[in-house]
Design a protein around this motif. Structure first.
Motif, PDB file in Angstrom:
ATOM      1  N   ARG A 292       0.833  -1.198   0.000  1.00  0.00           N
ATOM      2  CA  ARG A 292       0.000   0.000   0.000  1.00  0.00           C
ATOM      3  C   ARG A 292       0.873   1.256   0.000  1.00  0.00           C
ATOM      4  NH1 ARG A 292      -4.570   1.593   4.586  1.00  0.00           N
ATOM      5  NH2 ARG A 292      -5.181   3.594   3.657  1.00  0.00           N
ATOM      6  N   TRP A 293       0.500   2.209  -0.827  1.00  0.00           N
ATOM      7  CA  TRP A 293       1.277   3.436  -0.937  1.00  0.00           C
ATOM      8  C   TRP A 293       0.835   4.452   0.112  1.00  0.00           C
ATOM      9  CZ3 TRP A 293       5.404   4.894  -4.015  1.00  0.00           C
ATOM     10  CH2 TRP A 293       5.823   3.922  -4.930  1.00  0.00           C
ATOM     11  N   SER A 294       1.787   5.236   0.556  1.00  0.00           N
ATOM     12  CA  SER A 294       1.530   6.349   1.473  1.00  0.00           C
ATOM     13  C   SER A 294       2.419   7.505   1.066  1.00  0.00           C
ATOM     14  CB  SER A 294       1.835   5.939   2.921  1.00  0.00           C
ATOM     15  OG  SER A 294       3.208   5.628   3.064  1.00  0.00           O
ATOM     16  N   ALA A 295       2.168   8.664   1.641  1.00  0.00           N
ATOM     17  CA  ALA A 295       3.009   9.822   1.339  1.00  0.00           C
ATOM     18  C   ALA A 295       4.455   9.568   1.763  1.00  0.00           C
ATOM     19  CB  ALA A 295       2.462  11.062   2.040  1.00  0.00           C
ATOM     20  N   ARG A 335      -1.497   8.440   9.530  1.00  0.00           N
ATOM     21  CA  ARG A 335      -2.308   8.931   8.414  1.00  0.00           C
ATOM     22  C   ARG A 335      -1.545   8.659   7.118  1.00  0.00           C
ATOM     23  NH1 ARG A 335      -2.624  13.164  12.149  1.00  0.00           N
ATOM     24  NH2 ARG A 335      -1.171  14.405  10.926  1.00  0.00           N
ATOM     25  N   TRP A 336      -2.228   8.007   6.212  1.00  0.00           N
ATOM     26  CA  TRP A 336      -1.579   7.616   4.970  1.00  0.00           C
ATOM     27  C   TRP A 336      -1.425   8.773   3.991  1.00  0.00           C
ATOM     28  CZ3 TRP A 336       0.123   2.591   4.187  1.00  0.00           C
ATOM     29  CH2 TRP A 336      -0.220   1.694   5.205  1.00  0.00           C
ATOM     30  N   SER A 337      -2.047   9.906   4.287  1.00  0.00           N
ATOM     31  CA  SER A 337      -1.938  11.073   3.419  1.00  0.00           C
ATOM     32  C   SER A 337      -0.645  11.822   3.733  1.00  0.00           C
ATOM     33  CB  SER A 337      -3.138  12.003   3.599  1.00  0.00           C
ATOM     34  OG  SER A 337      -3.167  12.506   4.920  1.00  0.00           O
ATOM     35  N   ARG A 338      -0.425  12.928   3.029  1.00  0.00           N
ATOM     36  CA  ARG A 338       0.787  13.714   3.203  1.00  0.00           C
ATOM     37  C   ARG A 338       0.926  14.267   4.608  1.00  0.00           C
ATOM     38  NH1 ARG A 338       4.283  15.485  -0.365  1.00  0.00           N
ATOM     39  NH2 ARG A 338       2.917  14.790  -2.036  1.00  0.00           N
ATOM     40  N   GLY A 339      -0.168  14.443   5.323  1.00  0.00           N
ATOM     41  CA  GLY A 339      -0.100  14.977   6.674  1.00  0.00           C
ATOM     42  C   GLY A 339       0.682  14.105   7.634  1.00  0.00           C
TER      43      GLY A 339
END
Length: 343
Positions: A292-295, A335-339
């Motif tokens: 799974r990809w994340s930032a 958090r998988w987003s850029r945050g």
């Protein structure tokens, strides 16, 4: 008048030097390296102590706890900061080392080391014992492979559980090799059993710790990494900025700047080596195995294309230290987003 104490700790006895505020040596003594004995020796002097300094070492936290328990203002001094002081002495002796420690404590030119809780020390002992057995199993595997290779017998790529059976198959019909190999395989089986026992203890410790379970929401971070990080940091509030955690574990570059010279080198590799290794392994899993990809993974892969995978893993390990600390302090999930990488 206030006084300062420097204690040079050895296994059996410790040298103690007491100086006054002007740096004059007031008293020197030798006492057994036991908390009660050292505390009694200092209290019997009837002097007022401002600081009692010990160099950080294997016995220091134990002695520090005993001295602090009777009300003595004990501090642990970082070894790297203290290293230069004894070198000013023309002769290296325990007595001179104690004098140097006392002067460093008096002037305040030292960095106090965080004293970990008993729980963190116990967890660190568990992790260290597990790592020791993991290394011994690996050494035995390599020894068996080398032994067989010298006779033209190749193990090849084989799983851990099938290793012993494969080795026995290769030496079948060769009595001399069977005699030599049998004790090694028996020792390996015993080490594997005890390693698995310690690993189950690690899993039990993580299962009962909500902080470790929360840190394991980070991709690449498993039970061993989470427990290693928690036991190494101990108290997240001792770092005012999460970015400082990466430097604390030696994951930031060295720098030498003097006049026209300004060089940036490899990472410092200071601090807790076990935590640094765990973070690096977690970064390796994140970049090479996590689907799974994340930032954070995207940032690491981009860096790997520019600077190479090895440097990218080190950089991601530093980022992981920052993210884990921020999650611990804030009580948040990954958090998988850029945050997730903004801390």
């Amino acid at each position: 008048m206030t006084h300062f104490v420097g204690i040079d700790v050895s296994l059996e006895t410790s040298c103690v030097c007491i100086v006054d505020a002007s740096g004059r040596v007031v008293r020197e003594l030798i006492a057994e390296s036991e908390p009660e004995v050292l505390a009694t020796a200092l209290l019997d002097t009837k002097l007022d102590f401002s600081r009692v300094g010990l160099e950080a070492g294997p016995m220091s936290q134990w002695l520090h706890a005993g001295l602090a328990q009777v009300g003595l203002p004990a501090v642990l001094i970082e070894t790297r900061r203290l290293r230069a002081a004894p070198k000013t002495m023309p002769i290296k002796t325990d007595r001179n080392d104690a004098r140097a420690i006392a002067q460093v404590v008096r002037t305040g030119w030292f960095r106090a080391v965080h004293v970990k809780s008993v729980l963190s020390q116990e967890l660190r002992g568990l992790l260290g014992a597990r790592k020791l057995l993991v290394g011994k199993v690996r050494d035995l595997d390599n020894a068996v492979r080398a032994l067989l290779r010298s006779f033209g017998l190749k193990m090849g790529q084989i799983g851990e559980r099938a290793f012993a059976e494969r080795a026995r198959e290769l030496v079948e019909g060769r009595a001399a090799l069977q005699t030599v190999l049998a004790p090694l395989l028996e020792a390996r089986a015993a080490l594997l059993a005890q390693r698995d026992r310690l690993h189950r203890m690690v899993l039990m410790a993580v299962r009962s710790d909500p902080i470790c379970r929360r840190l394991m929401t980070v991709p690449g971070v498993g039970p061993v990494t989470a427990l290693t990080f928690c036991s190494a940091v101990d108290d997240p509030n001792r770092f005012t900025r999460s970015r400082a955690v990466g430097a604390h574990f030696g994951l930031t570059p060295r720098r030498y700047q003097s006049g026209e010279t300004d060089r940036t080198g490899h990472i410092s590799k200071q601090g807790d080596a076990l935590a640094r290794q765990a973070l690096y392994e977690a970064a390796n899993v994140l970049l090479t195995r996590t689907q799974r990809w994340s930032a954070l993974k995207a940032w690491g892969i981009t860096l790997a294309k520019r600077a190479g995978m090895r440097r990218a893993k080190v950089a991601v390990a530093r980022k992981l230290a920052v993210v884990l600390h921020r999650m611990w302090r804030d009580g948040t999930e990954f958090r998988w987003s850029r945050g997730a990488t903004a801390a």
